[in-house]
Design a protein around this motif. Structure first.
Motif, short mmCIF file in Angstrom:
data_model
loop_
_atom_site.label_atom_id
_atom_site.label_comp_id
_atom_site.label_asym_id
_atom_site.label_seq_id
_atom_site.Cartn_x
_atom_site.Cartn_y
_atom_site.Cartn_z
N VAL A 53 10.00 34.65 46.06
CA VAL A 53 10.64 33.94 44.94
C VAL A 53 11.90 34.68 44.51
N CYS A 92 14.61 34.26 47.45
CA CYS A 92 14.92 32.90 47.88
C CYS A 92 15.30 31.96 46.73
N ALA A 93 14.96 32.34 45.49
CA ALA A 93 15.22 31.45 44.37
C ALA A 93 15.95 32.14 43.22
N VAL A 94 15.40 33.26 42.73
CA VAL A 94 15.95 33.87 41.53
C VAL A 94 17.33 34.48 41.79
N PRO A 96 19.55 34.02 44.27
CA PRO A 96 20.61 33.05 44.56
C PRO A 96 21.14 32.34 43.31
N LEU A 97 20.24 31.92 42.41
CA LEU A 97 20.69 31.25 41.20
C LEU A 97 21.38 32.23 40.25
N TRP A 98 20.78 33.39 40.08
CA TRP A 98 21.32 34.40 39.18
C TRP A 98 22.71 34.84 39.63
N ARG A 147 21.83 31.61 34.00
CA ARG A 147 21.66 30.69 35.12
C ARG A 147 22.90 29.80 35.17
N TRP A 176 22.61 24.48 37.63
CA TRP A 176 21.18 24.31 37.37
C TRP A 176 20.96 23.36 36.20
N VAL A 222 8.34 32.93 38.68
CA VAL A 222 8.82 31.57 38.45
C VAL A 222 8.74 31.23 36.96
N TYR A 243 11.44 33.59 34.95
CA TYR A 243 12.87 33.31 35.11
C TYR A 243 13.21 31.85 34.81
N PHE A 244 12.45 30.93 35.39
CA PHE A 244 12.82 29.52 35.28
C PHE A 244 12.40 28.89 33.96
#
Length: 543
Positions: free
Chosen positions: A29, A32-34, A36-38, A238, A242, A443, A446-447
């Motif tokens: 996570v 692959c997710a945090v 890249p967005l951050w 973010r 997003w 998840v 952060y999200f």
């Protein structure tokens, strides 16, 4: 440090909180997710500054110009986001609240678990006591090894980062008590007003009686308390992209629900409260099925709850459905009410007024909020009363309605309710403070948890006494046709086993659906056993 007691070695309240290693899911996570967005805002800044500094912007073709424009939007939005973050990081606007009400709530917290109630609950059919375990227990001094004292110490230490109980000293306990009662930092002892000093001393004395042990003098900074509405607000940036995605998704979902080719719902507003409404053609308030009010939780709003709302519309096609929209917990950053969540009294009154306007309730039989234990046998509806369904954070608004207008709610269904046992600190600790070790925790952190609207609500507008719902405040709590509770044993947010124990010890048995393998939200997942039970309960007539 307090003197060591050999018996403490075997006390659960003295066991160090286990340090868990981060699993593979956490890193998946994270990378692959945090990250890249951050990374979008700082990379956008770097690209814009590079383009302007080198003059490369004048050489870009349409692709480069488009990329530069997108990066520039992210730069401007990051400035806006930074300023909004600073705004919500200011003092909590909710104030100290009513001292008498807070003292009563604090006393009720200390009374929890004192009564000799069987953990497996009472027999619902033969129990003649209307309110088993009502708050009539005296807070007498317990022995240190009394199971009730041990459980209390083990639970309360959550507010101190789960350090061993003996590590908590008076200064830190005073700081926590002062926050919980006055919503303020503890001033120097000689600066505390005399009335506050008296309240603080009485609270500390009750804590010592209830815990079975004196709180050591002095201070231990390693056991600093969690001061939810005073601690620095934890916001993670973010990108604009997003928020644009979430906003567009919610707009599309709203249009789908209100369109003729969708579900034909109505989009309206009442005193600043937006909602979606479906009333079946020909429905009659006196003879038709009871209206359902669904209060969603934190996350992405309609984008996240689209599946369950679609199921409700399909499965309850002959019943009215009302869905209050909550932009402050749905990442609707450009909504005018994004940073202005409605409080307990305002929410309850607005919902009551809306129900009256819809013809689902009348002003007759209105219950004073201070008299929360009164049960009104006839619901305050022109028909059969409403069914209130809440999920997670939505259970707070559900609790506010039961406290203020219990006569309007004929049936209550709580899914993953965070309103129960919230005084124990598990929800606060798990969602905002604990070190993330799994992908799911990351998840959520952060999200959801560090999103600016959610952080503003939980860390600056949280009122623990208003948000705590007690068994005796739930009308017909032991009637499985009138009250239903769904819990998952693997819930990463609330301590489901403790909520289960609290409910069953007060006689809730048939009305409790407990899935040992269930996670937060699994009862709303279509096809699951919990979901099937939820739909069955919603369809059956209340008794």
């Amino acid at each position: 440090m307090a003197p060591h007691d050999d018996d403490d070695d075997h006390c659960p309240a003295e066991e160090p909180h286990p340090h868990r290693s981060r699993d593979l899911g956490f890193y998946i996570v994270l990378f692959c997710a945090v990250i890249p967005l951050w990374s979008v805002p700082p990379l956008s800044w770097a690209f814009v500054l590079y383009s302007l500094h080198t003059g490369a912007i004048w050489t870009y073709a349409w692709r480069g110009t488009t990329l530069f424009t997108m990066a520039l939007v992210e730069v401007f939005f990051s400035v806006y986001h930074y300023n909004v973050s600073r705004f919500v990081s200011g003092p909590s606007p909710i104030g100290a609240g009513n001292l008498v009400e807070l003292q009563a709530a604090f006393k009720r917290v200390l009374q929890a678990g004192l009564a000799s109630l069987p953990e497996e609950g009472f027999d619902e059919e033969t129990l003649n006591v209307d309110r088993p375990g009502s708050p009539n227990e005296s807070i007498d001094k317990l022995e240190p090894h009394d199971a009730r004292a041990v459980d209390f110490r083990n639970s309360l230490r959550t507010w101190f980062g789960k350090v061993p109980w003996s590590h908590i000293h008076r200064k830190e306990m005073h700081a926590w008590l002062y926050w919980s009662i006055f919503n303020a930092h503890l001033p120097a002892l000689h600066l505390i007003p005399a009335p506050h000093t008296k309240v603080l001393s009485e609270a500390l004395e009750m804590i010592e009686r209830r815990s079975g042990k004196p709180i050591p003098e002095g201070s231990n900074p390693a056991a600093a308390p969690l001061l939810l509405t005073l601690d620095p607000v934890n916001v993670a940036w973010r990108p604009f992209g997003w928020y644009a995605f979430v906003g567009a998704g919610n707009t599309l979902m709203r249009h789908w629900f209100t369109s003729h080719w969708g579900w034909g719902m109505q989009h309206g507003a009442k005193d600043g409260l937006e909602y979606l409404l479906r009333v079946p053609r020909g429905w009659d308030a006196r003879t038709g099925p009871a209206p359902v009010v669904f209060l969603h939780g934190l996350g992405l709003g309609l984008l996240q709850y689209f599946p369950i709302i679609s199921h409700l519309l399909r499965e309850l096609s002959d019943a009215p459905l009302l869905i209050p929209l909550q932009p402050h917990i749905s990442q609707q950053v450009f909504h005018p009410h994004f940073l202005a969540p409605k409080g307990r009294k305002e929410t309850a009154e607005t919902l009551r007024a809306l129900l009256v306007e819809l013809g689902w309730a009348s002003d007759e039989g209105k219950v004073d909020e201070e008299d929360v234990e009164v049960e009104v046998e006839s619901p305050g509806s022109k028909g059969k009363g409403i069914t209130m369904l809440s999920h997670s954070n939505g259970s707070y608004a559900h609790a506010w309605m039961l406290k203020a207008h219990p006569n309007l709610v004929a049936r209550s269904c709580f899914v993953d309710p965070v309103t129960f046992c919230s005084w124990e600190g598990d929800v606060c600790y798990n969602f905002l403070y604990q070190r993330c070790t799994t992908g799911l925790q990351l998840v959520m952190r952060y999200f959801v948890g560090t999103e600016i609207g959610v952080a503003n609500l939980l860390q600056r507008h949280f009122d623990w006494s208003s948000n705590s719902l007690w068994y005796e405040e739930i009308p017909h709590a032991r009637n499985p046709a009138r009250a239903k509770f769904f819990l998952g044993g693997n819930d990463a947010i609330l301590a489901a086993d403790r909520v289960k124990k609290y409910l069953t010890s007060h006689g809730v048995r048939k009305g409790l659906w407990y899935d040992p393998a269930g996670t937060h939200g699994s009862a709303l997942a279509g096809g699951s056993a919990g979901f099937q039970e939820l739909m069955r309960w919603l369809k059956e007539p209340g008794q």
